[in-house]
Each structure stands twice: as structure tokens, then as C-alpha cells.
Design an enzyme around this catalytic site. Structure first.
Site, PDB file in Angstrom:
ATOM      1  N   GLY A  50       0.833  -1.196   0.000  1.00  0.00           N
ATOM      2  CA  GLY A  50       0.000   0.000   0.000  1.00  0.00           C
ATOM      3  C   GLY A  50       0.865   1.241   0.000  1.00  0.00           C
ATOM      4  N   GLN A 105       2.791   9.920   1.900  1.00  0.00           N
ATOM      5  CA  GLN A 105       4.169   9.402   1.842  1.00  0.00           C
ATOM      6  C   GLN A 105       4.960   9.948   0.666  1.00  0.00           C
ATOM      7  OE1 GLN A 105       2.596   5.193   2.394  1.00  0.00           O
ATOM      8  NE2 GLN A 105       4.613   5.015   3.342  1.00  0.00           N
ATOM      9  N   CYS A 124       6.635  -0.384   7.055  1.00  0.00           N
ATOM     10  CA  CYS A 124       6.226   0.835   6.350  1.00  0.00           C
ATOM     11  C   CYS A 124       7.346   1.276   5.417  1.00  0.00           C
ATOM     12  CB  CYS A 124       5.926   1.944   7.359  1.00  0.00           C
ATOM     13  SG  CYS A 124       5.348   3.473   6.609  1.00  0.00           S
ATOM     14  N   LEU A 125       6.961   1.648   4.205  1.00  0.00           N
ATOM     15  CA  LEU A 125       7.969   2.097   3.235  1.00  0.00           C
ATOM     16  C   LEU A 125       8.641   3.391   3.697  1.00  0.00           C
ATOM     17  CD1 LEU A 125       5.995   1.372  -0.067  1.00  0.00           C
ATOM     18  CD2 LEU A 125       7.873   0.032   0.917  1.00  0.00           C
ATOM     19  N   HIS A 167      -3.595   1.116   8.247  1.00  0.00           N
ATOM     20  CA  HIS A 167      -2.252   1.705   8.233  1.00  0.00           C
ATOM     21  C   HIS A 167      -2.203   2.908   7.282  1.00  0.00           C
ATOM     22  CE1 HIS A 167       2.322   1.152   8.005  1.00  0.00           C
ATOM     23  NE2 HIS A 167       2.069   1.874   6.927  1.00  0.00           N
ATOM     24  N   GLU A 168      -2.801   2.747   6.099  1.00  0.00           N
ATOM     25  CA  GLU A 168      -2.790   3.848   5.106  1.00  0.00           C
ATOM     26  C   GLU A 168      -3.663   5.006   5.567  1.00  0.00           C
ATOM     27  OE1 GLU A 168      -0.521   3.443   3.269  1.00  0.00           O
ATOM     28  OE2 GLU A 168      -0.373   1.273   3.085  1.00  0.00           O
ATOM     29  N   HIS A 227      -1.799   7.166   7.833  1.00  0.00           N
ATOM     30  CA  HIS A 227      -0.889   8.101   7.138  1.00  0.00           C
ATOM     31  C   HIS A 227      -1.634   9.379   6.753  1.00  0.00           C
ATOM     32  CE1 HIS A 227       2.944   6.062   6.645  1.00  0.00           C
ATOM     33  NE2 HIS A 227       2.391   4.978   6.103  1.00  0.00           N
TER      34      HIS A 227
HETATM   35  O1  GNR Z   1       4.256  -2.676   2.379  1.00  0.00           O
HETATM   36  C1  GNR Z   1       3.654  -2.536   3.451  1.00  0.00           C
HETATM   37  N1  GNR Z   1       3.372  -3.629   4.207  1.00  0.00           N
HETATM   38  C2  GNR Z   1       2.523  -3.604   5.299  1.00  0.00           C
HETATM   39  C3  GNR Z   1       2.509  -4.722   6.128  1.00  0.00           C
HETATM   40  C4  GNR Z   1       1.685  -4.763   7.235  1.00  0.00           C
HETATM   41  C5  GNR Z   1       0.844  -3.693   7.511  1.00  0.00           C
HETATM   42  C6  GNR Z   1       0.866  -2.574   6.706  1.00  0.00           C
HETATM   43  C7  GNR Z   1       1.687  -2.521   5.598  1.00  0.00           C
HETATM   44  S1  GNR Z   1       1.664  -1.134   4.573  1.00  0.00           S
HETATM   45  C8  GNR Z   1       3.293  -1.182   3.922  1.00  0.00           C
HETATM   46  C9  GNR Z   1       3.485  -0.114   2.856  1.00  0.00           C
HETATM   47  C10 GNR Z   1       3.338   1.247   3.496  1.00  0.00           C
HETATM   48  O2  GNR Z   1       4.191   1.779   4.141  1.00  0.00           O
HETATM   49  N2  GNR Z   1       2.194   1.837   3.363  1.00  0.00           N
HETATM   50  O3  GNR Z   1       1.980   3.015   3.957  1.00  0.00           O
HETATM   51 NI    NI Z   2       3.284   3.070   5.677  1.00  0.00          NI
END
Ligand code: GNR
Ligand code: NI
Length: 169
Positions: free
Chosen positions: A46, A51, A92-93, A134-135, A138
Site C-alpha cells: 500500500g 508518503q 512501512c515504506l 495503516h494507510e 498516514h
Molecule cells: O508494504 C507494506 N506492508 C505492510 C505490512 C503490514 C501492515 C501494513 C503494511 S503497509 C506497507 C506499505 C506502506 O508503508 N504503506 O503506507
Molecule cells: Ni506506511
């Protein structure tokens, strides 16, 4: 299409609260294409517009194994969340190499607009539920490490700043 730069924690711009997308137009669709290119290149499941330093409520997701089920969420809302919560591993990236457990509702019902501006609503569980939450964090300026202890966050900040210095060399 172009690959975009992903902000790295502790960049203060990651804590900007995104505003709603006013119009689903060609500008937004170009941004969506660039975000997918960026997410697939980074091997993420995601990516939130926050980001890539665009503070509008837009998310791209692909949690499929074959990486062929792109999903776009514009102005997403959680309509309902399960009482049941689960501890799941997250990464998270914007915080590369850091993984830790976060407690979240195990299922959520989500409403959003798609890339044509049409309303979509779906139930998410498992990785998709974790990813959507999670997104959406952000978009509110929240990075998952903010749920960890102060000690862990301090260590993560130090590690990220060192990584950024090493990357410059
Ligand atoms: O690639 C991603 N893997 C992930 C694994 C578990 C819970 C959330 C994520 S999101 C993350 C990519 C990212 O940073 N999205 O904001
Ligand atoms: Ni993230």
C-alpha cells in the site's frame, strides 16, 4: 509515468493531515498511476499520498500475491470496525527495515471513491484490513511507530537518521 520519492521517518511532513480530494480528475488519475509505479517498485502492499508529500486523501493498495489487483481509495471512511482486535506485524515504506506489532480491529467496513469517482464499499480482513487502517493513519499524519513505546521510537529515529546519512555517502 514516474516513480515518486517516498518520505522517510522522522520527516515532519509525514505528520501533515491530508485534505479530501475535491475532484477525481486527470490530475488525480496521473498521481494514482505514479503512486502504483512507486508502490510496486518498492514492493509495498500500500501507499498513501502523504508518503509522497501530497497531502490529499488518496491511497493505493495491492495485497494480492500476484500483484495484479490494484485498488484505489479516494476520501476513504471506515464505516464500522470489529470489536475484535488483533496484534499484527507491520512495516512501512517510510520506515524501511523496521517491523513491529500493532493492535488494530481485525475487520473494517470501508467506503471510498474509486479512480472514476464512483462510490465503492467493501469489508476487509487480514492483510487488507491492516493495510487500509495503516494507510488511513498516514492520511491523518500518523506513522505506525507512534503506537510503539517511546524507547523503541527513539531507537528507530536514531537508526533512520543514521541510515539517511549512510545513504548520502
Ligand atoms: O508494504 C507494506 N506492508 C505492510 C505490512 C503490514 C501492515 C501494513 C503494511 S503497509 C506497507 C506499505 C506502506 O508503508 N504503506 O503506507
Ligand atoms: Ni506506511
Amino acid at each position: 509515468m514516474s516513480k515518486l520519492n517516498i518520505l522517510r521517518y522522522p520527516d515532519p511532513r509525514l505528520h501533515t493531515v491530508a485534505r479530501p480530494v475535491a475532484q477525481v480528475d486527470d490530475r488525480i488519475r496521473r498521481l494514482i498511476d505514479d503512486m502504483f509505479e512507486t508502490m510496486y517498485a518498492a514492493e509495498g502492499v500500500g501507499l498513501a499520498a502523504s508518503q509522497v508529500d501530497v497531502h490529499e486523501r488518496l491511497i493505493v493498495i495491492d495485497t494480492s500475491d500476484l500483484r495484479n489487483e490494484p485498488r484505489v481509495l479516494i476520501n476513504p471512511e471506515v464505516m464500522a470496525a470489529s470489536e475484535e482486535q488483533v496484534l499484527g506485524e507491520e512495516g512501512c515504506l517510510s520506515v524501511p527495515t523496521v517491523y513491529d506489532k500493532v493492535l488494530r480491529p481485525s475487520r473494517v467496513r470501508v467506503r471510498a471513491l474509486d479512480r472514476e469517482g464512483l462510490l465503492v464499499e467493501f469489508d476487509a480482513e487480514g492483510l487488507l484490513a491492516k493495510c487500509v487502517q495503516h494507510e488511513m493513519d498516514h492520511l491523518m499524519g500518523t506513522v505506525f511507530v507512534q503506537y510503539l513505546s517511546q524507547l523503541k521510537r527513539t531507537r528507530i529515529k536514531t537508526k533512520m537518521l543514521k541510515q539517511a546519512r549512510d545513504d548520502e555517502r
